[in-house]
Enzyme design. Structure first.
Site, short mmCIF file in Angstrom:
data_model
loop_
_atom_site.label_atom_id
_atom_site.label_comp_id
_atom_site.label_asym_id
_atom_site.label_seq_id
_atom_site.Cartn_x
_atom_site.Cartn_y
_atom_site.Cartn_z
N TYR A 1 11.49 8.93 1.18
CA TYR A 1 11.33 7.73 0.32
C TYR A 1 12.04 7.93 -1.10
CZ TYR A 1 7.91 5.71 3.32
OH TYR A 1 7.08 5.07 4.55
N ARG B 1 13.37 4.62 12.36
CA ARG B 1 11.96 5.72 12.14
C ARG B 1 11.15 5.58 13.48
NH1 ARG B 1 9.36 5.05 6.53
NH2 ARG B 1 8.26 6.96 7.26
N GLU C 1 12.47 -9.51 1.97
CA GLU C 1 11.75 -8.33 2.16
C GLU C 1 12.43 -7.10 2.15
OE1 GLU C 1 11.09 -8.39 6.52
OE2 GLU C 1 10.32 -6.32 6.68
N HIS D 1 12.62 -2.45 1.93
CA HIS D 1 12.11 -1.39 2.33
C HIS D 1 13.29 -0.35 1.76
CE1 HIS D 1 9.37 -3.21 5.03
NE2 HIS D 1 10.33 -4.02 5.50
N PRO E 1 0.79 -1.28 0.08
CA PRO E 1 -0.06 -0.05 -0.07
C PRO E 1 0.94 1.47 -0.17
CG PRO E 1 -0.08 -1.21 2.14
CD PRO E 1 0.61 -2.27 1.10
N ASN E 2 0.35 2.20 -0.93
CA ASN E 2 0.88 3.50 -1.04
C ASN E 2 2.03 3.76 -1.77
OD1 ASN E 2 -1.23 4.79 0.91
ND2 ASN E 2 -0.34 3.59 2.63
N ALA F 1 3.17 -0.65 4.75
CA ALA F 1 2.90 -0.70 6.12
C ALA F 1 2.37 -2.19 6.78
CB ALA F 1 1.63 0.19 6.43
N ASN G 1 8.18 -5.66 -1.03
CA ASN G 1 7.90 -4.42 -0.16
C ASN G 1 6.65 -4.49 0.70
OD1 ASN G 1 7.81 -2.09 1.47
ND2 ASN G 1 8.91 -0.87 -0.22
N ARG H 1 5.19 11.16 -2.72
CA ARG H 1 5.05 10.60 -1.32
C ARG H 1 6.41 11.04 -0.29
NH1 ARG H 1 4.70 4.50 1.17
NH2 ARG H 1 4.08 5.06 3.29
C1 DQA Z 1 8.33 1.19 3.73
C2 DQA Z 1 8.38 1.30 5.22
C3 DQA Z 1 7.16 1.23 5.89
O1 DQA Z 1 7.25 1.53 7.18
C4 DQA Z 1 5.99 2.05 5.35
O2 DQA Z 1 4.61 1.89 5.98
C5 DQA Z 1 5.79 1.89 3.83
C6 DQA Z 1 7.35 1.88 3.03
C7 DQA Z 1 9.56 1.35 2.90
O3 DQA Z 1 9.80 0.92 1.75
O4 DQA Z 1 10.46 2.08 3.71
O5 DQA Z 1 4.82 2.18 3.37
O6 DQA Z 1 7.95 -0.19 3.56
#
Ligand code: DQA
Length: 145
Positions: free
Chosen positions: A25, A112, A103, A105, A12-13, A79, A76, A20
């Site tokens: 990011y 964070r 995994e 990120h 998501p997102n 959240a 990835n 964003r």
């Molecule tokens: C994320 C880190 C997560 O905490 C966050 O909710 C994201 C992006 C990252 O790629 O740094 O949506 O996965």
């Protein structure tokens, strides 16, 4: 011989990358990431299938599909990383079937907010790469080979 498949999945997102929170990011869009992943996968002899969803159910379906297709996974989870036991269980289906799941990120969640320090996925992943922006995805591909 056909190239081994890898599903490169973003949660998501992550479709909002570029605008964003660029201070966290970076300025790369998801299209930039998918283009770089596709090129690096080709260089490594892998066939990458890049997808993004804001839906937990759709993501879980893709993890099942990876198992059925014999594909490794770069994920990835966004959240979902921090609270989705359903995504964790689907990741465990991938890794217990003998496939790898890395995994990734973009940011370093450990540096964070407190709630980001927990990954419910990490314990069933093959490994985790975090904090290197777009390069996290490319490093994950290299880890697979
Ligand atoms: C994320 C880190 C997560 O905490 C966050 O909710 C994201 C992006 C990252 O790629 O740094 O949506 O996965």
């Amino acid at each position: 011989m056909t190239a081994p498949k890898v599903f490169v999945l973003s949660g998501p997102n992550l479709n909002r990358l570029g605008t964003r929170q660029p201070e966290i990011y970076g300025s790369d869009t998801l299209v930039d990431i998918h283009d770089a992943v596709t090129a690096e996968a080709q260089r490594l002899g892998l066939a990458a299938d890049c997808r993004q969803t804001n839906s937990e159910g759709e993501l879980i379906g893709w993890l099942h599909e990876a198992v059925d297709d014999g594909a490794d996974v770069v994920l990835n989870p966004g959240a979902f990383t921090h609270y989705s036991y359903a995504v964790r269980d689907a990741c465990a289906i991938v890794t217990t079937s003998g496939r790898s799941l890395i995994e990734v990120h973009l940011s370093n969640p450990a540096a964070r907010e407190e709630f980001r320090h927990t990954s419910v996925v990490a314990g069933v992943a093959t490994g985790t790469i975090a904090g290197f922006g777009l390069q996290s995805y490319l490093l994950a591909l290299r880890a697979l080979v």
